[in-house]
Design an enzyme around this catalytic site. Structure first.
Site, PDB file in Angstrom:
ATOM      1  N   TYR A 101       0.818  -1.225   0.000  1.00  0.00           N
ATOM      2  CA  TYR A 101       0.000   0.000   0.000  1.00  0.00           C
ATOM      3  C   TYR A 101       0.851   1.273   0.000  1.00  0.00           C
ATOM      4  CZ  TYR A 101       1.282  -0.275   4.904  1.00  0.00           C
ATOM      5  OH  TYR A 101       2.009  -0.366   6.073  1.00  0.00           O
ATOM      6  N   GLU A 118      12.020  -3.416   5.544  1.00  0.00           N
ATOM      7  CA  GLU A 118      10.964  -2.735   6.304  1.00  0.00           C
ATOM      8  C   GLU A 118      11.131  -2.966   7.801  1.00  0.00           C
ATOM      9  OE1 GLU A 118       9.477  -0.754   4.593  1.00  0.00           O
ATOM     10  OE2 GLU A 118       9.435  -1.550   2.557  1.00  0.00           O
TER      11      GLU A 118
END
Ligand code: BEZ
Length: 189
Positions: free
Chosen positions: A26, A99
């Site tokens: 996203y 991440e």
């Protein structure tokens, strides 16, 4: 919670034994797929909204001057649009490292544009992680982004790339597009 989440993510066993897993992107995963994937499909997840509420010390900012990047916040009835990638489990090692600044893997239903769905994974930085910055007005977020930069580049380019990618998908996101509008009116430093 420490903002290095690699060890926690590697303990997740929901998809053990699977040869491939759907991953929902996203944020930067929509416009920067720097990993091999088997297939990619426009998709959405439900009851989450995208917000520039996570601090970035390692990509779009620094330890002393973090940038702002996206995470997801729970939002009943909302739909968050992005891109889903079918990947092999080894790719998660790469993504856990990329991440690592507060993002945890969460299992979620992913809905594809053709009406199909699958259980997959999404990385979410929750408000209890040390790098979480939280809510601010879109103007304040734009002012913050305008002055931030890190090893992966200017924070504003992350925002502009994300806005362009959402437009390419034909999807609206008032939060992202409002920040973009403010940012385009600010002088670049
Ligand atoms: C994503 O684009 O889905 C993403 C954003 C932040 C961390 C991990 C993944």
């Amino acid at each position: 919670m420490s903002h290095n989440t690699i060890a926690i993510n590697q303990q997740m066993d929901t998809f053990d034994g699977h040869h491939s897993v759907w991953l929902f992107g996203y944020g930067s995963l929509i416009f920067k797929a720097d990993f091999p994937f088997i297939e990619r499909r426009a998709a959405s997840i439900r009851n989450w909204s995208r917000r520039f509420w996570q601090g970035s010390h390692d990509h779009r900012g620094t330890e002393t001057a973090p940038g702002r990047v996206v995470t997801l916040v729970q939002d009943a009835g909302a739909e968050c649009y992005g891109m889903a990638y079918l990947i092999t489990p080894e790719v998660f090692t790469h993504l856990d490292h990329r991440e690592k600044n507060g993002y945890l893997r969460l299992a979620t239903d992913i809905f594809f544009e053709d009406g199909d769905s699958a259980l997959g994974l999404v990385y979410i930085a929750t408000e209890d992680n040390e790098a979480f910055l939280g809510a601010a007005t879109e103007l304040d977020i734009a002012l913050h982004i305008a002055r931030a930069s890190g090893p992966s580049g200017h924070n504003r380019d992350y925002l502009f790339d994300l806005a362009d990618a959402l437009r390419e998908l034909g999807k609206d996101d008032a939060h992202v597009f409002t920040i973009e509008q403010h940012l385009r009116q600010l002088p670049s430093t």
